[in-house]
Design a protein around this motif. Structure first.
Motif, PDB file in Angstrom:
ATOM      1  N   ARG A  22     -23.200 -19.373  37.070  1.00 62.31           N
ATOM      2  CA  ARG A  22     -22.377 -20.170  36.434  1.00 62.31           C
ATOM      3  C   ARG A  22     -23.009 -21.610  36.551  1.00 62.31           C
ATOM      4  N   HIS A  23     -23.017 -22.276  35.519  1.00 63.37           N
ATOM      5  CA  HIS A  23     -23.636 -23.140  35.169  1.00 63.37           C
ATOM      6  C   HIS A  23     -22.719 -24.370  34.104  1.00 63.37           C
ATOM      7  N   ASP A  24     -22.632 -25.592  34.746  1.00 65.19           N
ATOM      8  CA  ASP A  24     -21.774 -26.523  33.849  1.00 65.19           C
ATOM      9  C   ASP A  24     -20.298 -25.925  33.271  1.00 65.19           C
ATOM     10  N   GLY A  25     -20.093 -25.405  34.580  1.00 59.08           N
ATOM     11  CA  GLY A  25     -18.609 -24.934  34.151  1.00 59.08           C
ATOM     12  C   GLY A  25     -18.456 -23.656  33.334  1.00 59.08           C
ATOM     13  N   GLY A  26     -19.475 -23.019  33.005  1.00 63.08           N
ATOM     14  CA  GLY A  26     -19.207 -21.744  31.931  1.00 63.08           C
ATOM     15  C   GLY A  26     -20.021 -20.608  33.054  1.00 63.08           C
ATOM     16  N   GLU A  27     -19.510 -19.373  32.817  1.00 61.51           N
ATOM     17  CA  GLU A  27     -20.000 -18.148  33.548  1.00 61.51           C
ATOM     18  C   GLU A  27     -20.614 -17.374  32.461  1.00 61.51           C
ATOM     19  N   TYR A  28     -21.949 -16.866  33.193  1.00 59.16           N
ATOM     20  CA  TYR A  28     -22.668 -16.173  32.196  1.00 59.16           C
ATOM     21  C   TYR A  28     -23.057 -14.799  32.884  1.00 59.16           C
ATOM     22  N   ARG A  29     -22.917 -13.785  32.200  1.00 60.69           N
ATOM     23  CA  ARG A  29     -23.405 -12.244  32.795  1.00 60.69           C
ATOM     24  C   ARG A  29     -24.689 -11.959  32.343  1.00 60.69           C
ATOM     25  N   GLN A  30     -25.037 -10.912  32.928  1.00 65.94           N
ATOM     26  CA  GLN A  30     -26.325 -10.302  32.421  1.00 65.94           C
ATOM     27  C   GLN A  30     -26.318 -10.276  31.005  1.00 65.94           C
ATOM     28  N   ASN A  31     -27.674 -10.571  30.413  1.00 67.64           N
ATOM     29  CA  ASN A  31     -28.026 -10.468  29.051  1.00 67.64           C
ATOM     30  C   ASN A  31     -27.302 -11.833  28.247  1.00 67.64           C
ATOM     31  N   ALA A  32     -26.700 -12.496  28.773  1.00 66.40           N
ATOM     32  CA  ALA A  32     -26.331 -13.804  28.167  1.00 66.40           C
ATOM     33  C   ALA A  32     -27.679 -14.803  27.876  1.00 66.40           C
ATOM     34  N   ARG A  33     -27.595 -15.413  26.773  1.00 69.48           N
ATOM     35  CA  ARG A  33     -28.405 -16.513  26.417  1.00 69.48           C
ATOM     36  C   ARG A  33     -27.836 -17.849  26.388  1.00 69.48           C
ATOM     37  N   LEU A  34     -28.639 -18.453  27.079  1.00 78.29           N
ATOM     38  CA  LEU A  34     -28.197 -20.054  27.237  1.00 78.29           C
ATOM     39  C   LEU A  34     -29.239 -21.012  27.330  1.00 78.29           C
ATOM     40  N   ASP A  35     -29.192 -22.422  27.118  1.00 81.35           N
ATOM     41  CA  ASP A  35     -30.091 -23.411  26.839  1.00 81.35           C
ATOM     42  C   ASP A  35     -29.704 -24.202  28.283  1.00 81.35           C
ATOM     43  N   LEU A  36     -30.954 -24.278  28.861  1.00 76.22           N
ATOM     44  CA  LEU A  36     -30.924 -25.050  30.402  1.00 76.22           C
ATOM     45  C   LEU A  36     -31.937 -26.193  30.191  1.00 76.22           C
ATOM     46  N   PRO A  37     -31.542 -27.215  31.105  1.00 77.06           N
ATOM     47  CA  PRO A  37     -32.738 -28.000  31.392  1.00 77.06           C
ATOM     48  C   PRO A  37     -33.913 -27.348  32.189  1.00 77.06           C
ATOM     49  N   GLU A  38     -34.940 -28.003  31.765  1.00 74.74           N
ATOM     50  CA  GLU A  38     -36.168 -27.427  31.858  1.00 74.74           C
ATOM     51  C   GLU A  38     -36.263 -27.225  33.815  1.00 74.74           C
ATOM     52  N   ASN A  39     -35.917 -28.204  34.358  1.00 69.93           N
ATOM     53  CA  ASN A  39     -35.696 -28.061  35.723  1.00 69.93           C
ATOM     54  C   ASN A  39     -35.198 -26.871  36.474  1.00 69.93           C
ATOM     55  N   ASP A  40     -34.013 -26.847  35.905  1.00 69.05           N
ATOM     56  CA  ASP A  40     -32.878 -25.781  36.325  1.00 69.05           C
ATOM     57  C   ASP A  40     -33.608 -24.459  35.880  1.00 69.05           C
ATOM     58  N   ALA A  41     -34.077 -24.413  34.734  1.00 73.46           N
ATOM     59  CA  ALA A  41     -34.572 -22.990  34.079  1.00 73.46           C
ATOM     60  C   ALA A  41     -35.814 -22.766  34.999  1.00 73.46           C
ATOM     61  N   ASN A  42     -36.566 -23.431  35.418  1.00 72.76           N
ATOM     62  CA  ASN A  42     -37.750 -23.194  36.310  1.00 72.76           C
ATOM     63  C   ASN A  42     -37.450 -22.810  37.560  1.00 72.76           C
TER      64      ASN A  42
END
Length: 91
Positions: A22-42
């Motif tokens: 769950r990120h910024d109000g969105g829900e993402y299941r396996q294999n979902a692709r999204l763009d995250l801020p570098e700090n969150d991604a790391n």
């Protein structure tokens, strides 16, 4: 004086198998692709929830295609083939 807008670097990631994000109000299941801020991604990469999309592309290119070899069990190798005397030119 105007404030300078700080642009945040983003990283394209893919949610790993069996994970849910769950990120910024969105829900993402396996294999979902999204763009995250570098700090969150790391942080999420270190926790094992996502993997960088570029890393997945590199890994998929390194995997070789399966090879198949088909042989005729009745065929003899060229070195073992028997040539009849009438075809060999011997009399």
């Amino acid at each position: 004086m105007a404030k300078e807008k700080v642009t945040e670097t983003t990283v394209s990631v893919v949610v790993l198998k069996g994970k849910f994000l769950r990120h910024d109000g969105g829900e993402y299941r396996q294999n979902a692709r999204l763009d995250l801020p570098e700090n969150d991604a790391n942080r999420l990469i270190a926790l094992g929830f996502v993997k960088a999309y570029t890393v997945l592309l590199q890994e998929s290119q390194q995997v070789s295609d399966p090879a198949v070899s088909v042989e005729n069990p009745e065929a003899q190798p060229a070195s073992e083939q028997v040539i009849p005397a009438s075809e060999s030119g011997a009399a």
